[in-house]
Design a protein around this motif. Structure first.
Motif, PDB file in Angstrom:
ATOM      1  N   GLY A   1       0.687  -1.130  -0.112  1.00  0.00           N
ATOM      2  CA  GLY A   1       0.006   0.058  -0.109  1.00  0.00           C
ATOM      3  C   GLY A   1       0.707   1.527  -0.003  1.00  0.00           C
ATOM      4  N   MET A   2       1.944   1.399   0.782  1.00  0.00           N
ATOM      5  CA  MET A   2       2.552   2.375   0.887  1.00  0.00           C
ATOM      6  C   MET A   2       3.641   2.584  -0.385  1.00  0.00           C
ATOM      7  SD  MET A   2       3.576   2.679   4.945  1.00  0.00           S
ATOM      8  CE  MET A   2       2.196   3.225   5.854  1.00  0.00           C
ATOM      9  N   VAL A   3       3.883   1.512  -1.092  1.00  0.00           N
ATOM     10  CA  VAL A   3       4.701   1.804  -2.228  1.00  0.00           C
ATOM     11  C   VAL A   3       3.654   2.390  -3.467  1.00  0.00           C
ATOM     12  CG1 VAL A   3       5.816   0.297  -4.107  1.00  0.00           C
ATOM     13  CG2 VAL A   3       6.410  -0.318  -1.970  1.00  0.00           C
ATOM     14  N   ALA A   4       2.479   1.814  -3.216  1.00  0.00           N
ATOM     15  CA  ALA A   4       1.505   2.507  -4.301  1.00  0.00           C
ATOM     16  C   ALA A   4       1.390   3.977  -3.959  1.00  0.00           C
ATOM     17  CB  ALA A   4       0.259   1.739  -4.162  1.00  0.00           C
ATOM     18  N   GLY A   5       1.397   4.524  -2.692  1.00  0.00           N
ATOM     19  CA  GLY A   5       1.455   5.790  -2.216  1.00  0.00           C
ATOM     20  C   GLY A   5       2.543   6.656  -2.821  1.00  0.00           C
ATOM     21  N   THR A   6       3.697   5.956  -2.977  1.00  0.00           N
ATOM     22  CA  THR A   6       4.947   6.743  -3.483  1.00  0.00           C
ATOM     23  C   THR A   6       4.642   7.322  -4.896  1.00  0.00           C
ATOM     24  OG1 THR A   6       6.069   4.812  -4.269  1.00  0.00           O
ATOM     25  CG2 THR A   6       6.472   5.398  -2.204  1.00  0.00           C
ATOM     26  N   ALA A   7       3.527   6.810  -5.500  1.00  0.00           N
ATOM     27  CA  ALA A   7       3.116   7.560  -6.886  1.00  0.00           C
ATOM     28  C   ALA A   7       2.589   8.686  -6.719  1.00  0.00           C
ATOM     29  CB  ALA A   7       2.254   6.265  -7.750  1.00  0.00           C
ATOM     30  N   THR A   8       2.164   9.193  -5.652  1.00  0.00           N
ATOM     31  CA  THR A   8       1.586  10.523  -5.458  1.00  0.00           C
ATOM     32  C   THR A   8       2.272  11.705  -6.014  1.00  0.00           C
ATOM     33  OG1 THR A   8       0.761   9.527  -3.299  1.00  0.00           O
ATOM     34  CG2 THR A   8       0.417  12.140  -3.661  1.00  0.00           C
ATOM     35  N   ASP A   9       1.559  12.604  -6.705  1.00  0.00           N
ATOM     36  CA  ASP A   9       2.201  13.846  -6.869  1.00  0.00           C
ATOM     37  C   ASP A   9       1.255  14.984  -6.799  1.00  0.00           C
ATOM     38  OD1 ASP A   9       0.462  13.918  -9.223  1.00  0.00           O
ATOM     39  OD2 ASP A   9       1.824  13.100 -10.606  1.00  0.00           O
TER      40      ASP A   9
ATOM     41  N   ALA B   1      -7.232   4.326  -2.484  1.00  0.00           N
ATOM     42  CA  ALA B   1      -6.812   2.960  -2.703  1.00  0.00           C
ATOM     43  C   ALA B   1      -5.529   2.443  -1.910  1.00  0.00           C
ATOM     44  CB  ALA B   1      -6.535   2.763  -4.292  1.00  0.00           C
ATOM     45  N   TRP B   2      -4.616   3.097  -1.737  1.00  0.00           N
ATOM     46  CA  TRP B   2      -3.323   2.733  -0.813  1.00  0.00           C
ATOM     47  C   TRP B   2      -3.585   2.905   0.470  1.00  0.00           C
ATOM     48  CZ3 TRP B   2      -0.591   4.862   2.900  1.00  0.00           C
ATOM     49  CH2 TRP B   2      -0.431   6.229   2.822  1.00  0.00           C
ATOM     50  N   LEU B   3      -4.395   3.534   0.746  1.00  0.00           N
ATOM     51  CA  LEU B   3      -4.939   3.706   2.436  1.00  0.00           C
ATOM     52  C   LEU B   3      -5.723   2.408   2.827  1.00  0.00           C
ATOM     53  CD1 LEU B   3      -5.782   7.268   2.938  1.00  0.00           C
ATOM     54  CD2 LEU B   3      -3.918   6.237   3.865  1.00  0.00           C
ATOM     55  N   THR B   4      -6.786   1.865   2.082  1.00  0.00           N
ATOM     56  CA  THR B   4      -7.512   0.795   2.053  1.00  0.00           C
ATOM     57  C   THR B   4      -6.541  -0.274   2.119  1.00  0.00           C
ATOM     58  OG1 THR B   4      -9.196   1.727   0.879  1.00  0.00           O
ATOM     59  CG2 THR B   4      -9.251  -0.597   1.111  1.00  0.00           C
ATOM     60  N   VAL B   5      -5.432  -0.608   1.273  1.00  0.00           N
ATOM     61  CA  VAL B   5      -4.749  -1.809   1.354  1.00  0.00           C
ATOM     62  C   VAL B   5      -3.846  -1.526   2.487  1.00  0.00           C
ATOM     63  CG1 VAL B   5      -2.715  -2.674   0.074  1.00  0.00           C
ATOM     64  CG2 VAL B   5      -4.529  -1.970  -1.354  1.00  0.00           C
TER      65      VAL B   5
END
Length: 515
Positions: A341-349, A359-363
């Motif tokens: 989930g946190m790796v997905a969060g690194t796509a944030t801009d 989505a990433w907070l849910t995971v």
């Protein structure tokens, strides 16, 4: 069937209310701080102590709270703590000065120091190893719901009423919990209480307070400040003295033999890893929603709800996964989900929509929901029912310190990433220093100057820091998953399908609550 029957689950529901009110109070203050600064004319230092007083008292009294619960009755101590928490909430609500509010916050910390560990110790007493993960999931879910609920409820109350209402909201919840605990929870205590280890109590309180205060200061002033590292060093030294004393005294506060248990050590460590990463995310994401996406405080709480949805979804099947695959596999899988989930969060801009965050907070929440019941069950299984109060206090104290360190360390990474990226070229030195202080100050300066370029730079710099923080958190969770898989105990043969024998009756000479 036991005389208690399904009443045990209603009792856990009542205890879950206590966890909810403690979690609610933890987050609701952050919403009220700007208003308190104006209404009470509170300085920055006073505002900091309004938050710190709670955490310091909580850390200092958590171990003594477990001891008192074991000696004098866990139900009795929970009821007394609910009274203290309610009275402290009223004191905070009607405080006429910053000093009175700080005292009230300290009293809230005293109540919380009893409620947090004793709720878990009661789970250890009432439920056997078959049911304990599910009971822990119920208790954890209530506290998890309270974190985003704080900004939602607090924002609504501040909009409709005066600032004291954010504290008064605790009272009806405490009253409901008091009635439920009084009617449903059987009393339990140590059958043969040991003499109180007064030197151990003092040393543990000083050590935990020093570590907590130092980490709080590190989050505010940086790790290089003497105000940060000197209390941490003092806390570590006193902690070593505490361990030495506990190994020599006849009646120790903590039986150090528990640390010979692999299940206890790794269960506590994995729960602490989860707290470390979770509180880092809960610290950063409200700032992201407010400073980068322009959401109000109440809306920030609503946007954190996916983490609760994931947490509830993970906590539900956690006990079944533990039974089928073992604690090690369940915890490792949960930490992998948390890392993913946190790796997905690194796509944030800067221009990311809410879909990515949700989505990433849910995971991540799903991973937390799997980790906590399985890790805590592993640790609690190593404790005797008679000493469950002090044992649970030790577990929760370590988790509390881990959460505080997590906010300080991950907050430092976030701040370093922000300050290293934000562009203050062309600004007067005082304004540049203000912008570099934090993202909220940077947004305020950019809006005052009506500078779109500065506003974009501030938001981009904060997102950069957030991405760095999430990457570090993901790495910690991934390492934790590997360690859990290797070192945590796997599936173990259950000793008995019955509930554990209670250690004492509710009244002398009367039938025990499990007879």
């Amino acid at each position: 069937m036991s005389r208690l029957g399904d009443r045990r689950w209603w009792a856990i529901g009542a205890l879950a209310l206590t966890g909810m009110v403690v979690g609610l109070d933890t987050t609701v203050l952050n919403i009220a701080l700007p208003t308190l600064a104006t209404e009470l004319r509170a300085s920055t230092s006073a505002l900091q102590w309004m938050a710190d007083a709670y955490n310091l008292v909580l850390a200092a009294f958590m171990l003594p709270a477990g001891l008192l619960g074991d000696r004098y009755g866990r139900k009795r101590m929970v009821l007394a703590a609910l009274v203290v928490f309610s009275a402290a909430s009223v004191l905070c609500a009607y405080a006429g000065s910053p000093g009175v509010l700080i005292i009230g916050r300290g009293a809230l910390g005293l109540g919380g120091a009893f409620l947090i560990p004793l709720t878990i110790s009661v789970v250890r007493v009432l439920f056997d190893e078959h049911e304990r993960p599910r009971a822990l999931a119920v208790a954890m879910a209530a506290q998890g719901v309270s974190f985003p609920l704080g900004p939602i409820v607090g924002g609504r109350l501040l909009y409709d009423f005066w600032w004291g209402s954010v504290f008064l909201i605790n009272v009806p919840v405490c009253v409901a919990a008091f009635i439920g605990v009084a009617l449903l929870l059987p009393e339990s205590r140590e059958a043969d209480p040991r003499p109180a280890d007064l030197p151990g109590i003092v040393l543990s309180a000083l050590a935990l307070s020093g570590l907590t205060y130092g980490c709080i200061e590190a989050g505010e002033k940086g790790w290089g400040s003497p105000a940060s590292w000197s209390p941490i060093v003092a806390g570590v030294v006193i902690g070593l003295l505490f361990v030495r004393w506990e190994g020599r005294t006849v009646h120790p506060l903590i039986d150090l033999e528990v640390f010979r248990s692999r299940a206890f050590n790794w269960g506590v460590l994995m729960a602490t890893v989860m707290s470390f990463t979770m509180f880092g995310a809960l610290f950063a994401m409200p700032q992201y929603f407010q400073a980068v996406t322009g959401t109000e405080a109440q809306g920030s709480g609503i946007r954190l709800l996916p983490i609760v949805v994931g947490l509830l979804a993970g906590a539900g099947p956690a006990d079944r996964l533990v039974k089928r695959f073992g604690s090690n596999v369940t915890v490792a899988f949960g930490l992998v989900l948390l890392a993913a989930g946190m790796v997905a969060g690194t796509a944030t801009d800067v221009d990311s929509g809410y879909l990515l965050s949700g989505a990433w907070l849910t995971v991540a929440g799903l991973g937390m929901g799997l980790v906590f019941p399985a890790a805590m069950d592993s640790a609690l299984a190593a404790l005797s029912a008679e000493r469950s109060g002090i044992g649970s206090s030790l577990i929760q104290a370590l988790r509390q310190v881990g959460a505080t360190i997590g906010v300080a360390v991950l907050g430092t990474i976030l701040s370093a990433g922000y300050r290293g990226r934000v562009d203050t070229a062309g600004l007067p030195a005082p304004l540049g220093a203000t912008v570099r202080k934090n993202v909220q100050a940077g947004v305020a300066v950019a809006r005052d100057l009506r500078s779109a370029a500065l506003l974009h730079s501030v938001r981009d710099a904060f997102v950069h820091g957030l991405v760095l923080m999430l990457a570090v958190s993901a790495g910690i969770a991934a390492v934790g998953a590997i360690l859990a898989l290797i070192f945590m105990p796997g599936r173990q043969r259950r000793r008995s399908a019955g509930r554990p024998r209670e250690v004492t009756a509710a009244a002398p000479g009367g039938p025990g609550p499990h007879e």
